[in-house]
Motif scaffolding. Structure first.
Motif, mmCIF file in Angstrom:
data_model
loop_
_atom_site.group_PDB
_atom_site.id
_atom_site.type_symbol
_atom_site.label_atom_id
_atom_site.label_comp_id
_atom_site.label_asym_id
_atom_site.label_seq_id
_atom_site.Cartn_x
_atom_site.Cartn_y
_atom_site.Cartn_z
ATOM 1 N N HIS A 196 -4.863 5.137 6.878
ATOM 2 C CA HIS A 196 -5.166 5.429 5.479
ATOM 3 C C HIS A 196 -4.161 4.801 4.512
ATOM 4 C CE1 HIS A 196 -2.123 8.606 6.152
ATOM 5 N NE2 HIS A 196 -1.920 8.549 4.846
ATOM 6 N N PRO A 221 -2.509 1.828 2.664
ATOM 7 C CA PRO A 221 -2.808 0.412 2.376
ATOM 8 C C PRO A 221 -1.713 -0.485 2.922
ATOM 9 C CG PRO A 221 -3.123 1.767 0.412
ATOM 10 C CD PRO A 221 -2.435 2.640 1.427
ATOM 11 N N ARG A 222 -2.119 -1.669 3.406
ATOM 12 C CA ARG A 222 -1.176 -2.546 4.063
ATOM 13 C C ARG A 222 -1.339 -3.981 3.595
ATOM 14 N NH1 ARG A 222 -1.947 -0.693 9.583
ATOM 15 N NH2 ARG A 222 -2.379 1.221 8.426
ATOM 16 N N ARG A 230 0.966 0.618 -2.565
ATOM 17 C CA ARG A 230 -0.185 0.264 -3.407
ATOM 18 C C ARG A 230 -0.131 -1.198 -3.846
ATOM 19 N NH1 ARG A 230 -0.860 5.832 -7.064
ATOM 20 N NH2 ARG A 230 -1.153 7.222 -5.260
ATOM 21 N N GLY A 231 0.266 -2.033 -2.898
ATOM 22 C CA GLY A 231 0.225 -3.474 -3.125
ATOM 23 C C GLY A 231 1.497 -4.090 -3.645
#
Length: 383
Positions: free
Chosen positions: A99, A101-102, A223-224
């Motif tokens: 779950h 983000p990568r 988140r990026g």
């Protein structure tokens, strides 16, 4: 290159018969790796050499059980170590819940960051929007919290693998992906560099010893956005020469940060750092440099730490980048272990490093990864 039985050239777009085989692949036991000519081999080297890194990491993971003593563990019998630090076995790769983000390289078989490669060679430095700057602030704050957790775990007898576990779990607890994990197949969630290891040390089962200095390099992706920082920390009672090295290294970073403001050329950073390092009898590592950072782990600008460099670019509000000087007690020259990651001083003398992620503002800069307590001082000053 060694001659081998006839096969098909492995260069993309080439299907010529091939009899030449990569000698490094033969040494590592990697099957295939045939090329028709030296030109094809050289043209494919950038992507092909990643296979060697994968094989070396796997050899570290499988060469010995975790209980094997250091005296019996030697994954590279022909390698001549420059100092006293030796590799220990690695624990199994730690997993990140689905779950979270990568980045694009996280699940790539060879850890290739496609988004970075798309901009390879570009010297254009992005000016971040207000929304992007806020994303960087959050990622850097969380990265600082993770490093704080790692620092609290450091003590005589603690393995660098245990530090990695703390970093990994602290990252996941904050909904962050530990950026080093699988970056070009790097097998762990942070870098731990002890004594003569300059940078990119792989956490393993070696216990920290009284008198060691250890750098912990943490980057998280939230988140990026990536937040990147490191500190060199004392383990137990450290000798005075090592204390001076660590202190001066931190001073080099501080003096460089003090100069950051709009209109300053990125090449000036190295002049400031080398002047202070040399005045104290130390040298500046030239192989590795600071870098731009945002939604990409590494991007423009390149920020060398040595004098008279040819870095391109001028600082502008909205730029985010790292300064991370590596200062050595002896020569600036480095060598790399056969794992293709661990950088060490060629004379075996100690090296120290500090790093912060910075945001250029209208009047100077914000240290996004600054410690939140004790007026931002590094851990080695806590006493």
């Amino acid at each position: 290159m060694a001659a081998a039985e006839t096969a098909v050239c492995e260069t993309d777009g080439c299907s010529n018969p091939a009899r030449l085989q990569c000698p490094k692949c033969l040494q590592l036991g990697i099957p295939g790796s045939f090329f028709c000519t030296q030109d094809c081999f050289k043209g494919s080297w950038g992507s092909h050499k990643k296979l060697h890194k994968v094989a070396n990491i796997k050899s570290l993971e499988s060469a010995a059980p975790p209980t094997q003593s250091a005296q019996n563990y030697n994954p590279w019998p022909g390698y001549r170590f420059t100092g006293k630090i030796r590799p220990f076995p690695l624990s199994a790769k730690r997993e990140v819940p689905d779950h979270i983000p990568r980045p694009d390289y996280a699940d790539h078989a060879e850890g290739v960051p496609s988004s970075e490669l798309a901009l390879k060679g570009s010297t254009q430095i992005r000016v971040l929007s207000d929304e992007e700057i806020e994303g960087m602030r959050v990622a850097c704050r969380l990265g600082r919290e993770v490093l704080d957790a790692a620092a609290a775990a450091i003590a005589v007898g603690v393995t660098t693998d245990e530090i990695d576990r703390v970093v990994h779990e602290a990252s996941v607890d904050r909904e962050c992906y530990p950026s080093p994990l699988n970056y070009y197949t790097f097998p762990k969630s942070c870098c731990t560099s002890v004594n003569e290891v300059i940078c990119h040390g792989i956490p393993d089962l070696r216990p920290l010893q009284d008198g060691d200095i250890v750098n912990v390099d943490v980057t998280v992706c939230h988140r990026g956005f990536h937040g990147d920082l490191n500190e060199t920390i004392f383990v137990g009672k450290v000798d005075d020469d090592s204390k001076k090295l660590v202190r001066v290294t931190h001073e080099c970073l501080t003096k460089a940060i003090d100069a950051v403001k709009p209109g300053v050329r990125y090449r000036e950073v190295g002049n400031i750092i080398q002047k202070h390092a040399q005045a104290n009898g130390f040298s500046v590592v030239k192989t590795y440099c600071g870098h731009g950072i945002n939604q990409l782990f590494h991007t423009a600008p390149s920020v060398p730490h040595y004098a008279k460099n040819k870095a391109i670019g001028v600082m502008k509000p909205g730029h985010t980048f790292t300064i991370e000087p590596m200062i050595s007690a002896g020569t600036w020259r480095d060598d790399t272990w056969p794992d293709n990651w661990t950088a060490v001083t060629v004379d075996g003398k100690r090296s120290a490093q500090f790093e912060q992620t910075l945001l250029v503002t209208d009047t100077g800069c914000d240290i996004l990864t600054r410690r939140r307590d004790r007026d931002g001082q590094p851990y080695f000053m806590d006493g």
